[in-house]
Scaffold this active site. Structure first.
Site, PDB file in Angstrom:
ATOM      1  N   HIS A 102     -11.481  -3.152   6.453  1.00  0.00           N
ATOM      2  CA  HIS A 102     -12.104  -1.937   6.788  1.00  0.00           C
ATOM      3  C   HIS A 102     -12.157  -0.974   5.496  1.00  0.00           C
ATOM      4  O   HIS A 102     -11.153  -0.948   4.986  1.00  0.00           O
ATOM      5  CB  HIS A 102     -11.471  -1.416   8.030  1.00  0.00           C
ATOM      6  N   VAL A 103     -13.186  -0.148   5.555  1.00  0.00           N
ATOM      7  CA  VAL A 103     -13.033   1.143   4.456  1.00  0.00           C
ATOM      8  C   VAL A 103     -12.951   2.351   5.303  1.00  0.00           C
ATOM      9  O   VAL A 103     -13.703   2.620   6.279  1.00  0.00           O
ATOM     10  CB  VAL A 103     -14.427   0.997   3.775  1.00  0.00           C
TER      11      VAL A 103
END
Length: 156
Positions: A107-108
């Site tokens: 995830h960013v």
């Protein structure tokens, strides 16, 4: 653009990550973006209001394991989310971080920022008021629609 589903996931998982559970509707999430490969939802422990997680639907433990095409899509969506948080909160910048220690699902993090201090993950504060998250999600959805991305923005 759709990523090849035949690409093997590099690490075996015994159970779905918390992000997969959110994506599958098994746990609540404030979604601001949905497409065939990537979803975005607000963090429940935000750096700032509007802190959004950009997550590939398929589980990969680390961003370094993503097929190049999927990594490109994740970053493309992260850029749009960054534009949205800048607009929604009148922020001079949007910060982006990839850490990956919290959840074993790539995830960013994208968040509105005014200084480097806004990217200090030791300062996150879990949100206990669902209305606060709902309001932030709607604020970002509105900004994304205004930027012309309405087809990917869910109603709620």
């Amino acid at each position: 653009m759709t990523v090849n589903e035949d690409v093997p996931i590099s690490k075996e998982k015994k159970m779905a990550s918390v992000f997969s559970q959110i994506i599958n509707g098994e746990l609540p999430g404030r979604f601001v973006w949905k497409d065939v490969d990537v979803v975005c939802f607000l963090s429940i422990a935000p750096l700032r209001p509007g802190h959004t997680l950009v997550v590939p639907r398929r589980e990969f433990d680390s961003w370094t394991e993503l097929p190049a095409e999927l990594l490109g899509r994740v970053m493309s969506v992260a850029q749009v989310i960054g534009q949205g948080v800048e607009r929604a909160w009148s922020a001079p910048r949007s910060g982006l971080a990839i850490a990956g220690f919290e959840v074993p699902h790539c995830h960013v993090h994208v968040s509105p920022t005014w200084s480097m201090d806004d990217l200090d993950f030791t300062k996150v504060k879990p949100v206990n008021d669902p209305v606060e998250l709902d309001d932030a999600a709607e604020q970002l959805r509105t900004a994304l629609r205004e930027l012309g991305h309405g087809k990917f923005v869910p109603d709620a």
